[in-house]
Motif scaffolding. Sequence first.
Motif, PDB file in Angstrom:
ATOM      1  N   GLN A 112       0.795  -1.224   0.000  1.00  0.00           N
ATOM      2  CA  GLN A 112       0.000   0.000   0.000  1.00  0.00           C
ATOM      3  C   GLN A 112       0.830   1.278   0.000  1.00  0.00           C
ATOM      4  O   GLN A 112       0.284   2.374  -0.139  1.00  0.00           O
ATOM      5  N   LYS A 113       2.149   1.178   0.142  1.00  0.00           N
ATOM      6  CA  LYS A 113       2.954   2.385   0.300  1.00  0.00           C
ATOM      7  C   LYS A 113       2.900   3.304  -0.920  1.00  0.00           C
ATOM      8  O   LYS A 113       2.699   4.515  -0.788  1.00  0.00           O
ATOM      9  N   THR A 114       3.095   2.748  -2.104  1.00  0.00           N
ATOM     10  CA  THR A 114       3.061   3.586  -3.305  1.00  0.00           C
ATOM     11  C   THR A 114       1.684   4.195  -3.534  1.00  0.00           C
ATOM     12  O   THR A 114       1.576   5.410  -3.743  1.00  0.00           O
ATOM     13  N   PRO A 115       0.597   3.398  -3.499  1.00  0.00           N
ATOM     14  CA  PRO A 115      -0.729   4.016  -3.664  1.00  0.00           C
ATOM     15  C   PRO A 115      -1.069   4.984  -2.532  1.00  0.00           C
ATOM     16  O   PRO A 115      -1.763   5.983  -2.751  1.00  0.00           O
ATOM     17  N   GLU A 117       1.064   6.951  -1.000  1.00  0.00           N
ATOM     18  CA  GLU A 117       1.758   8.189  -1.357  1.00  0.00           C
ATOM     19  C   GLU A 117       1.025   8.931  -2.462  1.00  0.00           C
ATOM     20  O   GLU A 117       0.974  10.176  -2.473  1.00  0.00           O
ATOM     21  N   GLN A 118       0.430   8.206  -3.399  1.00  0.00           N
ATOM     22  CA  GLN A 118      -0.313   8.829  -4.482  1.00  0.00           C
ATOM     23  C   GLN A 118      -1.556   9.532  -3.952  1.00  0.00           C
ATOM     24  O   GLN A 118      -1.906  10.623  -4.403  1.00  0.00           O
ATOM     25  N   VAL A 119      -2.233   8.917  -2.986  1.00  0.00           N
ATOM     26  CA  VAL A 119      -3.400   9.554  -2.356  1.00  0.00           C
ATOM     27  C   VAL A 119      -2.974  10.850  -1.677  1.00  0.00           C
ATOM     28  O   VAL A 119      -3.633  11.888  -1.811  1.00  0.00           O
ATOM     29  N   ALA A 120      -1.856  10.788  -0.955  1.00  0.00           N
ATOM     30  CA  ALA A 120      -1.370  11.974  -0.251  1.00  0.00           C
ATOM     31  C   ALA A 120      -1.052  13.097  -1.231  1.00  0.00           C
ATOM     32  O   ALA A 120      -1.413  14.255  -1.012  1.00  0.00           O
ATOM     33  N   LYS A 121      -0.405  12.758  -2.355  1.00  0.00           N
ATOM     34  CA  LYS A 121      -0.062  13.781  -3.353  1.00  0.00           C
ATOM     35  C   LYS A 121      -1.316  14.411  -3.945  1.00  0.00           C
ATOM     36  O   LYS A 121      -1.367  15.625  -4.172  1.00  0.00           O
ATOM     37  N   SER A 122      -2.325  13.588  -4.202  1.00  0.00           N
ATOM     38  CA  SER A 122      -3.575  14.103  -4.764  1.00  0.00           C
ATOM     39  C   SER A 122      -4.266  15.034  -3.776  1.00  0.00           C
ATOM     40  O   SER A 122      -4.829  16.060  -4.158  1.00  0.00           O
ATOM     41  N   ARG A 123      -4.222  14.668  -2.528  1.00  0.00           N
ATOM     42  CA  ARG A 123      -4.832  15.507  -1.487  1.00  0.00           C
ATOM     43  C   ARG A 123      -4.060  16.822  -1.340  1.00  0.00           C
ATOM     44  O   ARG A 123      -4.648  17.887  -1.187  1.00  0.00           O
ATOM     45  N   PHE A 124      -2.727  16.742  -1.366  1.00  0.00           N
ATOM     46  CA  PHE A 124      -1.905  17.950  -1.257  1.00  0.00           C
ATOM     47  C   PHE A 124      -2.180  18.903  -2.420  1.00  0.00           C
ATOM     48  O   PHE A 124      -2.168  20.117  -2.263  1.00  0.00           O
ATOM     49  N   ALA A 125      -2.423  18.332  -3.613  1.00  0.00           N
ATOM     50  CA  ALA A 125      -2.721  19.165  -4.781  1.00  0.00           C
ATOM     51  C   ALA A 125      -3.995  19.973  -4.542  1.00  0.00           C
ATOM     52  O   ALA A 125      -4.083  21.152  -4.916  1.00  0.00           O
ATOM     53  N   GLY A 152     -10.289  11.182  -5.217  1.00  0.00           N
ATOM     54  CA  GLY A 152     -11.223  10.116  -4.899  1.00  0.00           C
ATOM     55  C   GLY A 152     -10.862   8.800  -5.554  1.00  0.00           C
ATOM     56  O   GLY A 152     -10.983   7.726  -4.956  1.00  0.00           O
ATOM     57  N   GLN A 153     -10.388   8.869  -6.790  1.00  0.00           N
ATOM     58  CA  GLN A 153      -9.975   7.658  -7.508  1.00  0.00           C
ATOM     59  C   GLN A 153      -8.788   7.002  -6.826  1.00  0.00           C
ATOM     60  O   GLN A 153      -8.777   5.783  -6.607  1.00  0.00           O
ATOM     61  N   HIS A 154      -7.785   7.801  -6.475  1.00  0.00           N
ATOM     62  CA  HIS A 154      -6.598   7.244  -5.834  1.00  0.00           C
ATOM     63  C   HIS A 154      -6.927   6.668  -4.459  1.00  0.00           C
ATOM     64  O   HIS A 154      -6.383   5.624  -4.070  1.00  0.00           O
ATOM     65  N   GLU A 155      -7.822   7.324  -3.742  1.00  0.00           N
ATOM     66  CA  GLU A 155      -8.204   6.822  -2.427  1.00  0.00           C
ATOM     67  C   GLU A 155      -8.949   5.484  -2.560  1.00  0.00           C
ATOM     68  O   GLU A 155      -8.746   4.559  -1.783  1.00  0.00           O
ATOM     69  N   ALA A 156      -9.807   5.385  -3.567  1.00  0.00           N
ATOM     70  CA  ALA A 156     -10.543   4.140  -3.804  1.00  0.00           C
ATOM     71  C   ALA A 156      -9.603   3.010  -4.213  1.00  0.00           C
ATOM     72  O   ALA A 156      -9.791   1.846  -3.813  1.00  0.00           O
ATOM     73  N   GLN A 157      -8.588   3.321  -5.011  1.00  0.00           N
ATOM     74  CA  GLN A 157      -7.618   2.303  -5.419  1.00  0.00           C
ATOM     75  C   GLN A 157      -6.850   1.782  -4.203  1.00  0.00           C
ATOM     76  O   GLN A 157      -6.569   0.578  -4.108  1.00  0.00           O
ATOM     77  N   LEU A 158      -6.518   2.678  -3.274  1.00  0.00           N
ATOM     78  CA  LEU A 158      -5.872   2.247  -2.041  1.00  0.00           C
ATOM     79  C   LEU A 158      -6.812   1.339  -1.251  1.00  0.00           C
ATOM     80  O   LEU A 158      -6.395   0.302  -0.717  1.00  0.00           O
ATOM     81  N   GLY A 159      -8.087   1.718  -1.198  1.00  0.00           N
ATOM     82  CA  GLY A 159      -9.069   0.897  -0.504  1.00  0.00           C
ATOM     83  C   GLY A 159      -9.189  -0.494  -1.096  1.00  0.00           C
ATOM     84  O   GLY A 159      -9.353  -1.484  -0.374  1.00  0.00           O
TER      85      GLY A 159
END
Length: 473
Positions: A112-115, A117-125, A152-159
């Motif tokens: 889950q580390k890479t996805p 980080e992607q969620v965090a980047k999307s949120r920071f944006a 939302g997409q990145h968060e769902a992919q992490l889920g």
Amino acid sequence: MRIFRFVLAIALLASSSVVMAKDSDMIRDITREQVDEKALTDAIASRTLSWLTGSSSNNDYMSVGRMANYFGFVGLRVASGHSLSRSQVAKQTLSVLDSQQRNTLLALLEQQKTPFEQVAKSRFAMNRALEGLLIGESISEEEFLELGKRYGQHEAQLGEIIAEAFGKIIQTLTAEQKQQLDAIRYAHLNGKGQELAKGNSKPKIKLNKNDKKELTNLAARFLSWSTGSEAFNDFEVVGKPSQHFGFVSLRMASNHGVKRGQVSKEVMSLLTADQRKVLEQAAKSNIDEFNRFIEQRGKLMRNLEVAQNGQSIETEKVLRYGREVGKVEASMTWSQAMAMLKVRASLTDEQSQSLLSIRNKYTAVGDQNLPKNSVERGRQLYSQCSLCHSDSSTTAPNLNSIVGRKVASDDSYNNYSKAIIDFSGSHKVWTEPLLKQFIASPKALIPGTYMGFTGLRNTQDQQALVDYLSSLN
């Protein structure tokens, strides 16, 4: 022997040897914990304080468990009357799982580390875009909603990744393990989770601090998801949608001493009737959006929950529902931001200072997440300055082209203090070194200044802010 002690501890909690958890046995009925107009008004008012007076690191901060929060732990915690501890639930859960099941969770930490980080980047944006609004940068609602859909997409992919791993573990649980997990849930819902620790040994797992924290999060979620229901998975509090305004950071900095209702009351009391109405109208418009948020999120949940039965999750649906959830959340965020900016534009000097005073009652979280690039770092720091120094504000002078400008010379501002006017006699121009000195401690450089800001102690932050101000020339 360990399992015997565990079952014995459970027996002490109930009249039968093992008691299965039932929603009807909850201490607090989560169906009554509904988000209404008052709750949303409290949320927006408290965010008005945290966003207008905070920093980028405050806005970026998110407590453990808030990303991809699809697994019912929030509902379980609320139903327990907030008495349960995430770490305690995690330890008890890990002690029930066998070594292979625990290894699946450990593997998930890496997966889950890479996805994540992607969620965090999307949120920071999204946060950077919001902060751009604070300092007068241009972004359209459409552009912001696109950022929300991506988040939302990145968060769902992490889920999806988490649900798949959880599903694999659930398929291997024995009947005895299921009973033990149900008993843990039951005990915590009835305020007796603490007693389970007496007969339950903790497995020794060596991890670094961050991984330990995330393993705790995953194990607690596994317990709530594997023993819960759709109602618990769907449950959400007012703090999750539009969680881009730094209130979580403020609450954590106060060691959970600050409450939404308390902050809301303080903020609303210093606003005029018209200003309060702006926030109340935003809350009213958010009611329907919140219901849509829960509806779309529920569709995503049902798709993830098939993993509990060993079925394959439909990735295409995950992406589609995730984007829809993100879009609604972004829409709520946008409308709240517009309301807060409208209020800010009408604040008097006294009101602005009162907001800062309320903020100062709580300990701020450090700016460890600010970027190393000096100008971008300064831009994010400047979002705090913009409470008083916005283009439309009459509270303080405009700071555009401040570097190289004569001191106390903004023709559009007519409320300079006598102290700074006197200071302009000996210091003609705002040079970068002079600004840096002023930013470090306004009152030390110019005693008697109206500037209520106490100053930036960190020399790198001082330089970063000056670098950003120079870029405005």
